[in-house]
Structures are given as structure tokens and as C-alpha cells.
Design a protein around this motif. Structure first.
Motif, short mmCIF file in Angstrom:
data_model
loop_
_atom_site.label_atom_id
_atom_site.label_comp_id
_atom_site.label_asym_id
_atom_site.label_seq_id
_atom_site.Cartn_x
_atom_site.Cartn_y
_atom_site.Cartn_z
N ILE A 180 0.83 -1.21 0.00
CA ILE A 180 0.00 0.00 0.00
C ILE A 180 0.86 1.25 0.00
CG2 ILE A 180 -1.55 1.37 1.48
CD1 ILE A 180 -2.86 -1.39 2.22
N TYR A 181 1.87 1.29 0.85
CA TYR A 181 2.69 2.50 0.94
C TYR A 181 3.76 2.57 -0.15
CZ TYR A 181 0.29 4.06 5.08
OH TYR A 181 -0.68 4.52 5.94
N ASP A 182 4.00 1.45 -0.82
CA ASP A 182 4.88 1.50 -1.99
C ASP A 182 4.17 2.09 -3.20
OD1 ASP A 182 7.08 0.49 -0.74
OD2 ASP A 182 6.88 -1.54 -1.53
N ALA A 183 2.84 2.02 -3.22
CA ALA A 183 2.04 2.54 -4.34
C ALA A 183 0.93 3.42 -3.79
CB ALA A 183 1.49 1.39 -5.17
N ASP B 79 -2.36 4.14 -5.82
CA ASP B 79 -3.06 3.00 -6.42
C ASP B 79 -4.05 2.43 -5.39
OD1 ASP B 79 -3.91 0.78 -7.76
OD2 ASP B 79 -1.93 -0.11 -8.03
N ASP B 80 -5.32 2.36 -5.77
CA ASP B 80 -6.33 1.80 -4.86
C ASP B 80 -6.29 0.28 -4.79
OD1 ASP B 80 -7.32 4.23 -4.12
OD2 ASP B 80 -9.11 4.16 -5.39
N THR B 81 -5.71 -0.37 -5.77
CA THR B 81 -5.81 -1.83 -5.82
C THR B 81 -5.24 -2.52 -4.58
OG1 THR B 81 -5.74 -1.79 -8.24
CG2 THR B 81 -5.23 -3.88 -7.16
N PRO B 82 -4.02 -2.18 -4.11
CA PRO B 82 -3.53 -2.84 -2.90
C PRO B 82 -4.42 -2.59 -1.69
CG PRO B 82 -1.75 -1.68 -4.02
CD PRO B 82 -3.03 -1.25 -4.67
N ARG B 83 -5.03 -1.41 -1.62
CA ARG B 83 -5.90 -1.08 -0.49
C ARG B 83 -7.16 -1.95 -0.52
NH1 ARG B 83 -4.56 4.67 1.21
NH2 ARG B 83 -2.66 5.09 0.03
N ARG C 289 -8.31 7.37 2.03
CA ARG C 289 -8.52 6.06 1.41
C ARG C 289 -8.14 4.93 2.37
NH1 ARG C 289 -4.63 7.29 -2.15
NH2 ARG C 289 -4.75 5.36 -3.35
N GLY C 290 -8.60 5.11 3.62
CA GLY C 290 -8.45 4.06 4.61
C GLY C 290 -7.26 4.16 5.53
N PHE C 291 -6.31 5.06 5.22
CA PHE C 291 -5.07 5.13 5.99
C PHE C 291 -4.62 6.57 6.16
CE2 PHE C 291 -5.22 1.13 3.77
CZ PHE C 291 -4.88 0.20 4.74
N ARG C 292 -3.90 6.81 7.24
CA ARG C 292 -3.23 8.10 7.35
C ARG C 292 -2.11 8.17 6.32
NH1 ARG C 292 -4.03 7.35 13.17
NH2 ARG C 292 -5.38 9.01 13.95
N PRO D 247 0.25 2.04 11.09
CA PRO D 247 0.56 1.44 9.78
C PRO D 247 1.24 2.41 8.83
CG PRO D 247 -1.80 1.81 10.02
CD PRO D 247 -1.20 2.03 11.37
N GLU D 248 1.02 3.73 9.04
CA GLU D 248 1.68 4.71 8.18
C GLU D 248 3.20 4.67 8.30
OE1 GLU D 248 0.37 6.90 11.97
OE2 GLU D 248 -0.44 5.37 10.62
N ALA D 249 3.69 3.98 9.34
CA ALA D 249 5.14 3.81 9.48
C ALA D 249 5.75 3.08 8.29
CB ALA D 249 5.45 3.05 10.77
#
Length: 265
Positions: free
Chosen positions: A14-17, A20-24, A97-100, A128-130
Motif C-alpha cells: 500500500i505504501y509502496d504505491a 493505487d487503490d488496488t492494494p488497499r 482512502r483508509g489510511f493516514r 501502519p503509516e510507518a
């Protein structure tokens, strides 16, 4: 892969992309399959909100999604509905989109590094934003040699290149009695020992460090020599070391000779 490792793999993707919504959305399916329906729904709702934002033809759906979002945020993050939390602050601390958004720094707890699984779960659940952080820092105690392997192995820290291991300095006021001036001392609170620096300097993972801050740790010549002899610290572009440590003799010149005047400070 165990459950924890699966969470970490999803968060890394998620944080690499970040655009992109797909991993989320794939992670949302995984969360739902593992009993975390509200978190899964928040991701889906916010992804749809972001996709439809600014489109008048979806105004009714946007109102419906916004109402769902408020309910889910209040359920999952009750701290955001505190009377002291103004709407602007709520949005500022809010989720995209679900995350900070990716955090600038991941702060790991030195005592919890003795219990690596608990620290990994804490990051997954609370920070998780870490997984998108650029800098690593240590809090809550001293980083000792036995913590170094665990720290380098943390999945959330695998791509971090800036290591902020500088100690903390605080003012301590001493009362001298009536009619006398109070004295203020600057007290160091180190976050890494000399033995910890020696272990870090020997670790293969040190090759990914480009910036290393070791100020205010009361380190001695042994720590400086360990850095000079480090076989893997070849990618350093910035080493902050002089302030708040105690080096004597020619060791400082050895540090400069190894890393260069433009790197060391």
C-alpha cells in the motif's frame, strides 16, 4: 506466511504505491476475511469517496458515503469524536482512502524490541503509516546490542535510510532555596549505548543507512572507533556525531578521514 507477516506485506504494498487503490482494496478483502469488517469497509468507502469527489452526478452517493465514513471513523477511532477535536483538526489527522498518509518518522520502543512480535503488531495496528516513513527514531529507553538485529529486521523499517538515534536533552531546574537563583542543567537522555553503536556498525543492514544521527548519547572513543572500522557504512551521506559525545585525542580525525569532512558533523 503467518497472519502478522501477511498484514505487513499488504501495508508495504500500500505504501509502496500510494496512488493505487488496488492494494488497499485487496487488503480490505483480507481484513473482512479475518473479521475486521469495519476497517475493511472504511477503506472501501474512502476509496470510493476519493474516486467520486467533485463529480456532481454522484452527489447523492457522496452524501451517503460521507455519512458512512463518519460512522466508521467514530467506531474505529473514537478519539476523533472528542468535543475537544475541532473539525479542522479531525480532517488534518484524518485518513485518506483508509489510511493516514505516510509518516515522516517511525518511532520504535526500545523496551518492546525485546518482544519483537508485540512491537510489529503495535505498528500494524496503531501506526501502519510507518510503512511509508522516511526516518527511524527510538524512544522509551536505551537501544542495546541485543536490539540491533530486531531493529534491522523490522518489516516497517526495511526501506528506511535515515536513522535518527540522537539522544534527548532536557532542562532540569534545581532549587537553591529562598532568595537564591535556580540553577538550570541540561541533562542528556541517551538512546543508544557504545555497545549498541558497535553492534550497529558491524551489522550488514547498516549498508542501507545514508543518514545517521548519534548526537547527545555520551558516546566515547570506542564508539567512534567502531564507526571508523564499520565494514558496511559505505553509503553514509550525513553522520551527526560530535555534539553531546566525548571524544578525545586523534579519534575524531580518524572519523573524518573515514567518512569525509562533508559528511561528518
Amino acid at each position: 506466511m503467518d497472519l502478522l507477516a501477511q498484514h505487513e506485506a499488504f501495508l508495504r504494498a500500500i505504501y509502496d504505491a500510494p496512488d493505487d487503490d488496488t492494494p488497499r482494496l485487496v487488503y480490505a478483502d483480507f481484513l473482512q476475511e479475518n473479521g475486521e469488517e469495519d476497517q475493511a469497509e472504511l477503506i472501501r468507502v474512502q476509496c470510493e469517496l476519493a474516486a467520486k469527489k467533485g463529480q456532481p452526478e454522484h452527489s447523492d452517493r457522496l452524501l451517503e458515503l460521507a455519512a458512512q465514513e463518519r460512522v466508521l471513523l467514530d467506531c474505529l477511532h473514537p478519539e476523533l469524536r472528542s468535543p475537544a477535536t475541532h473539525e479542522v483538526e479531525r480532517q488534518r489527522s484524518g485518513f485518506v482512502r483508509g489510511f493516514r498518509p505516510a509518516g515522516g518518522t517511525i518511532v520504535v520502543s526500545a523496551p518492546l524490541l525485546a518482544h519483537a512480535t508485540e512491537e510489529r503488531w503495535r505498528i500494524v495496528r496503531s501506526e501502519p503509516e510507518a510503512f511509508g516513513a522516511r526516518t527511524l527514531a527510538v524512544g522509551g529507553g536505551l537501544l542495546r546490542p541485543e536490539h540491533i538485529d530486531t531493529l534491522f529486521a523490522l518489516p516497517a523499517a526495511q526501506r528506511i535510510t535515515e536513522w535518527g538515534l540522537g539522544g534527548h536533552v532536557r532542562e532540569e531546574r534545581s532549587h537553591s532555596g529562598a532568595g537564591a537563583f535556580d540553577l538550570i542543567d541540561m541533562v542528556q537522555q541517551p538512546v543508544i549505548t557504545t555497545a549498541g553503536v558497535e553492534a550497529l556498525a558491524r551489522h550488514k543492514g547498516a549498508r542501507r543507512i545514508t543518514e545517521l544521527d548519534l548526537r547527545n548519547n555520551n558516546l566515547d572513543n570506542d564508539a567512534a572507533r567502531a564507526l571508523v572500522r564499520a565494514p558496511y557504512l559505505d553509503n553514509l551521506k550525513r553522520l551527526q556525531l560530535l555534539e553531546g559525545n566525548r571524544f578525545r585525542g586523534a579519534v575524531w580525525q580518524q572519523v573524518i578521514a573515514r567518512f569525509g569532512e562533508d559528511v561528518v558533523g
